[in-house]
Write an enzyme that holds these catalytic residues in place. Structure first.
Site, PDB file in Angstrom:
ATOM      1  CG  HIS A  87     -16.920  43.199  -3.692  1.00 39.37           C
ATOM      2  ND1 HIS A  87     -17.579  42.577  -2.654  1.00 39.37           N
ATOM      3  CD2 HIS A  87     -17.787  43.196  -4.725  1.00 39.37           C
ATOM      4  CE1 HIS A  87     -18.790  42.217  -3.059  1.00 39.37           C
ATOM      5  NE2 HIS A  87     -18.943  42.589  -4.302  1.00 39.37           N
ATOM      6  CG  ASP A 224     -16.719  42.720   0.739  1.00 38.81           C
ATOM      7  OD1 ASP A 224     -16.426  43.891   0.430  1.00 38.81           O
ATOM      8  OD2 ASP A 224     -16.921  41.828  -0.101  1.00 38.81           O
ATOM      9  CB  SER A 657     -22.287  43.370  -3.872  1.00 37.66           C
ATOM     10  OG  SER A 657     -21.786  42.080  -3.976  1.00 37.66           O
TER      11      SER A 657
HETATM   12  N1  ARG Z   1     -18.262  36.826  -5.210  1.00 38.53           N
HETATM   13  C1  ARG Z   1     -18.558  38.191  -4.863  1.00 38.53           C
HETATM   14  C2  ARG Z   1     -19.277  38.851  -6.038  1.00 38.53           C
HETATM   15  O1  ARG Z   1     -19.694  38.213  -6.937  1.00 38.53           O
HETATM   16  C3  ARG Z   1     -17.353  38.946  -4.439  1.00 38.53           C
HETATM   17  C4  ARG Z   1     -16.379  39.272  -5.528  1.00 38.53           C
HETATM   18  C5  ARG Z   1     -15.204  40.102  -5.103  1.00 38.53           C
HETATM   19  N2  ARG Z   1     -14.253  39.367  -4.295  1.00 38.53           N
HETATM   20  C6  ARG Z   1     -13.229  38.593  -4.780  1.00 38.53           C
HETATM   21  N3  ARG Z   1     -12.484  37.933  -3.934  1.00 38.53           N
HETATM   22  N4  ARG Z   1     -12.966  38.482  -6.057  1.00 38.53           N
HETATM   23  O2  ARG Z   1     -19.148  39.932  -6.470  1.00 38.53           O
HETATM   24  N1  GLU Z   2     -20.562  39.605  -4.831  1.00 39.07           N
HETATM   25  C1  GLU Z   2     -21.753  39.805  -5.617  1.00 39.07           C
HETATM   26  C2  GLU Z   2     -21.925  41.243  -6.080  1.00 39.07           C
HETATM   27  O1  GLU Z   2     -20.968  41.921  -6.297  1.00 39.07           O
HETATM   28  C3  GLU Z   2     -22.905  39.332  -4.837  1.00 39.07           C
HETATM   29  C4  GLU Z   2     -22.814  37.893  -4.787  1.00 39.07           C
HETATM   30  C5  GLU Z   2     -23.913  37.259  -5.553  1.00 39.07           C
HETATM   31  O2  GLU Z   2     -23.823  37.122  -6.795  1.00 39.07           O
HETATM   32  O3  GLU Z   2     -24.860  36.901  -4.853  1.00 39.07           O
HETATM   33  O4  GLU Z   2     -23.007  41.698  -6.348  1.00 39.07           O
END
Ligand code: ARG
Ligand code: GLU
Length: 724
Positions: A87, A224, A657
């Site tokens: 991502h 990921d 991330s």
């Molecule tokens: N929750 C993770 C973050 O905050 C992954 C976000 C990307 N993935 C998604 N399914 N939208 O960035």
């Molecule tokens: N998916 C998040 C990022 O893009 C990390 C998840 C979190 O907030 O811990 O940094």
């Protein structure tokens, strides 16, 4: 508050906030030895703080990069091979994708160096060193009685001088960042690489497996990751893309352990957490979790429901709105988890209890002036609340209407057209930019969604914002001319506006003359945008800035006071996009009564979730074959399964991330990519019982590269260790 009571109340005893739990904290690399090494060793670490961060020898920090603007990455070979999340690489993978070469869907693997794809604009930044420059920055700043304005300008001047003093004698860049709310300052010295090429990415049904449905959740089965490579010029220096560039030879790269992790194992995360707010007063936490989050959750839900309604009906709309849906839903879900988490922890009560003790302490100490801090905070947050709520409605209701946000991008053209001193050439340049932008906009635009979103959001705006200074004029039109019929008003806007009509807008730009800016100004979508903009500029911006300045200044004193009150407590600074170390143990948790989540997920779980009918859960034939034949090679765990992901109690946030997750020996065992939902309040307060970071098991990454993609040649340049 709909959606917020989905978590059942847990029955475990919640200890007082003042006690710091193992797992909590994002620590400063250069202070590890002094602050953390002992505890890290007690928890199982076998290397030293000096192995993690050193300015005298190569250390782990030389392998950690700030990837792009918002992620972390790590170097895993002597030839600049860079690992991060799927991502995080998503935008760049998408840019290289077309109908014929759909790398998002099918994945991408460079089978040799020549096939690696350049990404202009993408950077990777390595921290060379950090220095405590508090003394220099606060030179001449005497005490808390100095006026805020004088203090700030003095600090600014000192920072400027310190940076130029450093950069004059160095090939590196420096910046100075406040820590502990401006009680300490550190200089961060960095080197930024500019030729970063795409090496590999799994198909989306691996790299994004589970999609938005599983996002922020455990058990998770997302592969990921994506792979890039840093290139430099022949002398080893950062350079823009050139065919002549060569792979970067890092001072250090991370060895990869194929031994996996066991429950209880020590792990640490080394990366770039963006923002946390652990030291807020109760009023601020209440404003976020009980007012702002619920408002934004409702507004986003309204949008997401409409997106889904059309996406479920029309496959082509689903593709258009996939990435918008992901963006809107990511923080929608995060906010739900965060508010629920604070409520479950009784976080506001705990803060209030702490504040009572604080006031008692201040009254009795030699610093009675601290006793009024909380009263001051209360006043400031009371003043701030309506302004922030209005800002949320402007952004999440007003500017969330696509046509309005899009029309707003024409503001500059209007401005320069009116300005006689701007040359025709500059106007032409702006028009070319807009034409480019139009292409992106219309590619993913579906007008019926936007029309429905507009009337739904305007109703919410109207109902929830008081009449007066936060209500734009056009609501008068709705209630007057349109007799309160939002749909009729919306229809009118869309029939009159050119901003949802690709050909008309293209034609307008093709024949544009400076004196035609009035047509833009009169466009009803543009008019909505400019009325929203005026409200922000006239009634919000300056007021918020002034209050925030006072809050910042008070927060600095409050932080200092807390440190004086608890001299034996180990404080860690809020995340501020600088390199940090978090550490904890691999461990499961109880998300609700009687339910225990084990710390590992396996390929078995992917097959359990498999559903060819549901996009997020499609499993490719190839992966199924490998599963059926159990062809996991040396990547299988001792238990015979292929582990996909694991959770641990490392304190992480957005920006982490792509961060490496390392074992007791400092070997790479995982790549961080998310947090568990029940623990997403860790940006405001950490609960060791449920706060867990989610990482891809490094062996799943190796398995996909080697067995699935047949790009095993990439493993030759990595350093695999372990005895499995
Ligand atoms: N929750 C993770 C973050 O905050 C992954 C976000 C990307 N993935 C998604 N399914 N939208 O960035
Ligand atoms: N998916 C998040 C990022 O893009 C990390 C998840 C979190 O907030 O811990 O940094």
């Amino acid at each position: 508050m709909r959606n917020l009571n989905i978590f059942l109340t847990l029955s475990f005893v919640i200890l007082s906030r003042i006690y710091l739990f193992a797992g909590e904290g994002m620590w400063i690399p250069m202070l590890l030895q002094q602050m953390n090494e002992k505890e890290m060793k007690e928890m199982g670490m076998k290397i030293t703080a000096e192995d993690i961060y050193s300015i005298n020898k190569s250390s782990l920090k030389d392998a950690i990069v700030l990837f792009g603007r918002g992620c972390t990455g790590e170097i895993i070979s002597n030839e600049g091979l860079l690992l991060t999340n799927h991502h995080c690489g998503y935008g760049n993978i998408q840019k290289h994708s077309s109908i014929d070469n759909d790398y998002l869907t099918d994945g991408f693997w460079a089978m040799n160096r020549d096939e690696e794809l350049p990404n202009p604009g993408l950077t990777a930044t390595i921290m060379i060193e950090m220095r405590d420059v508090t003394k220099e920055v606060l030179e001449g700043v005497d005490d808390d009685s100095m006026s805020m304005i004088i203090r700030n300008s003095l600090v600014k001047e000192n920072i400027k001088n310190a940076i130029s003093g450093f950069e004059e004698n160095s090939k590196y860049k420096a910046k100075i960042v406040p820590f502990f709310k401006g009680n300490q300052y550190y200089m961060i010295v960095t080197e930024t690489f500019k030729d970063i090429r795409l090496v590999g990415a799994p198909p989306s049904n691996i790299g994004k497996f589970g999609g938005d449905t599983d996002n922020w959740m455990w058990p998770r089965h997302t592969g990921d990751f994506s792979l890039f490579r840093i290139y430099v010029d022949k002398d080893g220096n950062p350079a823009e893309y050139s065919e002549d560039n060569v792979p970067y030879q890092p001072k250090y790269f991370l060895p990869i352990s194929i031994d996996g992790v066991d429950e209880g194992d020590f792990t640490f995360v080394f990366g770039y957490p963006a923002r946390t707010n652990e030291y807020l007063p109760s009023y601020a936490v209440e404003l976020i979790t009980e007012k702002r989050n619920p408002d934004k959750i409702d507004l986003r839900e309204t949008r997401l429901d409409i997106f889904s309604k059309y996406s479920n009906k029309y496959p082509e709309v689903r593709i258009k709105y996939a990435s918008k849906h992901a963006r809107v839903s990511n923080y929608w879900k995060k906010m739900i988890g965060e508010s629920a988490g604070v409520e479950r922890m009784k976080g506001i009560d705990k803060k209030m209890e702490f504040e009572d003790n604080f006031v008692k302490w201040a009254d009795e100490s030699e610093t009675p002036q601290y006793a009024s801090i909380l009263i001051e905070f209360k006043k400031l947050y009371t003043k701030l609340e309506p302004l922030q709520v209005a800002t949320d409605y402007l952004n999440e209701a007003g500017m969330a209407i696509e046509i309005v946000k899009f029309a707003n991008t024409y503001k500059k053209l209007v401005g320069i057209s009116k300005d006689a001193s701007v040359s025709e050439k500059d106007i032409k340049t702006e028009i070319e930019k807009l034409k480019q932008n139009n292409q992106y906009f219309f590619k993913d635009y579906y007008q019926p969604i936007d029309e429905e979103v507009m009337s739904a959001l305007l109703i919410l705006y109207d109902e929830n914002m008081p009449d007066g200074k936060y209500k734009p004029e056009f609501f008068k039109t709705i209630h007057g001319k349109f007799k309160g019929n939002y749909q009729a008003y919306t229809k009118y806007v869309f029939s009159k506006s050119m901003f949802d009509k690709e050909n008309k807008l293209g034609e307008f730009l093709n024949t544009y003359k400076a004196n035609r800016y009035k047509k833009i100004q009169k466009d009803p979508a543009f008019e909505i945008a400019s009325q929203l903009g005026s409200i922000y500029n006239n009634n919000i911006r300056k007021q918020v800035l002034a209050i925030n300045n006072s809050i910042d200044s008070l927060s600095r004193i409050y932080m200092k006071a807390q440190m004086e009150m608890l001299p034996n407590h180990r404080f860690y600074p809020d995340a501020n996009f600088t390199l940090r170390v978090s550490y904890g143990n691999v461990s499961g948790y109880y998300p609700k009564d009687a339910v225990y989540y084990a710390p590992f997920s396996t390929l078995e779980g992917i097959m359990e979730k498999e559903n060819p009918e549901i996009y997020d859960y499609v499993v490719t034939e190839r992966l199924r074959e490998l599963y059926t034949s159990k062809d996991y090679g040396e990547y299988a765990d001792e238990d015979g399964e292929l582990h996909v992901a694991f959770i641990a109690s490392n304190h992480t946030t957005g920006g982490n991330s792509g961060s490496p997750v390392l074992n007791a020996n400092g070997e790479l065992v995982g790549v961080n990519f998310d947090r568990c939902w029940e623990g997403t309040m860790s940006d405001l307060m950490y609960d060791p019982n449920v706060c867990r970071n989610i990482s891809i098991d490094i062996r799943y990454f190796l398995f996909i590269v080697d067995k699935y993609a047949g790009a095993g040649y990439l493993l030759n340049e990595m350093s695999l260790v372990g005895s499995n």
